[in-house]
Design a protein around this motif. Sequence first.
Motif, PDB file in Angstrom:
ATOM      1  N   LYS A 164       0.848  -1.197   0.000  1.00 48.64           N
ATOM      2  CA  LYS A 164       0.000   0.000   0.000  1.00 48.64           C
ATOM      3  C   LYS A 164       0.880   1.243   0.000  1.00 48.64           C
ATOM      4  O   LYS A 164       1.919   1.296   0.669  1.00 48.64           O
ATOM      5  CB  LYS A 164      -0.899  -0.031   1.231  1.00 48.64           C
ATOM      6  N   TYR A 165       0.457   2.246  -0.742  1.00 53.81           N
ATOM      7  CA  TYR A 165       1.229   3.481  -0.851  1.00 53.81           C
ATOM      8  C   TYR A 165       1.450   4.126   0.527  1.00 53.81           C
ATOM      9  O   TYR A 165       0.532   4.195   1.348  1.00 53.81           O
ATOM     10  CB  TYR A 165       0.508   4.474  -1.770  1.00 53.81           C
ATOM     11  N   ALA A 166       2.674   4.555   0.777  1.00 54.38           N
ATOM     12  CA  ALA A 166       3.066   5.254   2.009  1.00 54.38           C
ATOM     13  C   ALA A 166       2.919   4.379   3.252  1.00 54.38           C
ATOM     14  O   ALA A 166       2.786   4.892   4.354  1.00 54.38           O
ATOM     15  CB  ALA A 166       2.275   6.544   2.177  1.00 54.38           C
ATOM     16  N   ASP A 198      -4.638   3.081  -9.850  1.00 57.77           N
ATOM     17  CA  ASP A 198      -4.506   3.876  -8.623  1.00 57.77           C
ATOM     18  C   ASP A 198      -3.537   5.044  -8.812  1.00 57.77           C
ATOM     19  O   ASP A 198      -3.074   5.634  -7.826  1.00 57.77           O
ATOM     20  CB  ASP A 198      -4.023   2.988  -7.473  1.00 57.77           C
ATOM     21  N   GLN A 199      -3.213   5.331 -10.059  1.00 56.43           N
ATOM     22  CA  GLN A 199      -2.318   6.432 -10.423  1.00 56.43           C
ATOM     23  C   GLN A 199      -0.977   6.357  -9.683  1.00 56.43           C
ATOM     24  O   GLN A 199      -0.445   7.354  -9.185  1.00 56.43           O
ATOM     25  CB  GLN A 199      -3.008   7.786 -10.173  1.00 56.43           C
ATOM     26  N   ARG A 230      -0.259   5.036  -6.870  1.00 53.01           N
ATOM     27  CA  ARG A 230      -0.329   5.037  -5.406  1.00 53.01           C
ATOM     28  C   ARG A 230      -1.323   3.981  -4.939  1.00 53.01           C
ATOM     29  O   ARG A 230      -2.503   4.296  -4.687  1.00 53.01           O
ATOM     30  CB  ARG A 230      -0.739   6.417  -4.887  1.00 53.01           C
TER      31      ARG A 230
END
Length: 233
Positions: free
Chosen positions: A12-14, A201-202, A204
């Motif tokens: 997952k992003y970040a 999700d571009q 991300r």
Amino acid sequence: MEARVAVAKVGKYATSESGDSFEMVERPSGGLSFVLADGQTSGKPAKAVSIAVTRKAISLLADGVRDGPAARAASDYLCTYRSGKVLSTLNILSIDLQSQTLVITRNNPVPVILIHDGSLRMLSDASEPVGTRRGIRPSITEVPLAPGLAAVLFTDGLTHAGERLGTPMDTSSFLQALLAEGPVDPDDWADRLLAHAVALDQGRPADDISILVTAILQREGDDSRRLSVRMPL
């Protein structure tokens, strides 16, 4: 015949840690088993849950326990370990040389896509995640090994890709398009599925995404087994 398997995953992003865990083990009676789990929530707490589930299942499979009992035991273990307060999805895919079958075990509301005789079949019957209570049973599908047989397993991060931006992932249509291009290529399919989901999700990812693609193909080359891993550090 020969089996080819590929896995592609992204966190997952970040988020520092993916909540998905994947393990592989050789079966004592011949063949391989692959275990994929997705722990509740995300990050390190989810990783602790999914690792507990995959390691319990893998240890039992390595001892010769059948897939269904191994999944039920992993569920009971998580229920005891976390007092029934957390859940995890669980998929086991086995290439069983003793029975000469592909065995797909699901404790996951997310479907598995089976490719057989040139067509896609969605394995989507009701299936409950593990860990919330004792005695949870998996859904099991067993198909004779044959050239052209393939299966695609994934966590819910793939199915939810693009939803927050109004461009939801249509996994079946995407796989149908890949199938129209030619025989299943596990490495190519896993990479392209993952790239498409991340693009929706571009760049991300809104959730951890894990994809497992396996195919039974006409045999090529020698008797050697090979394993390839790429992990960014």
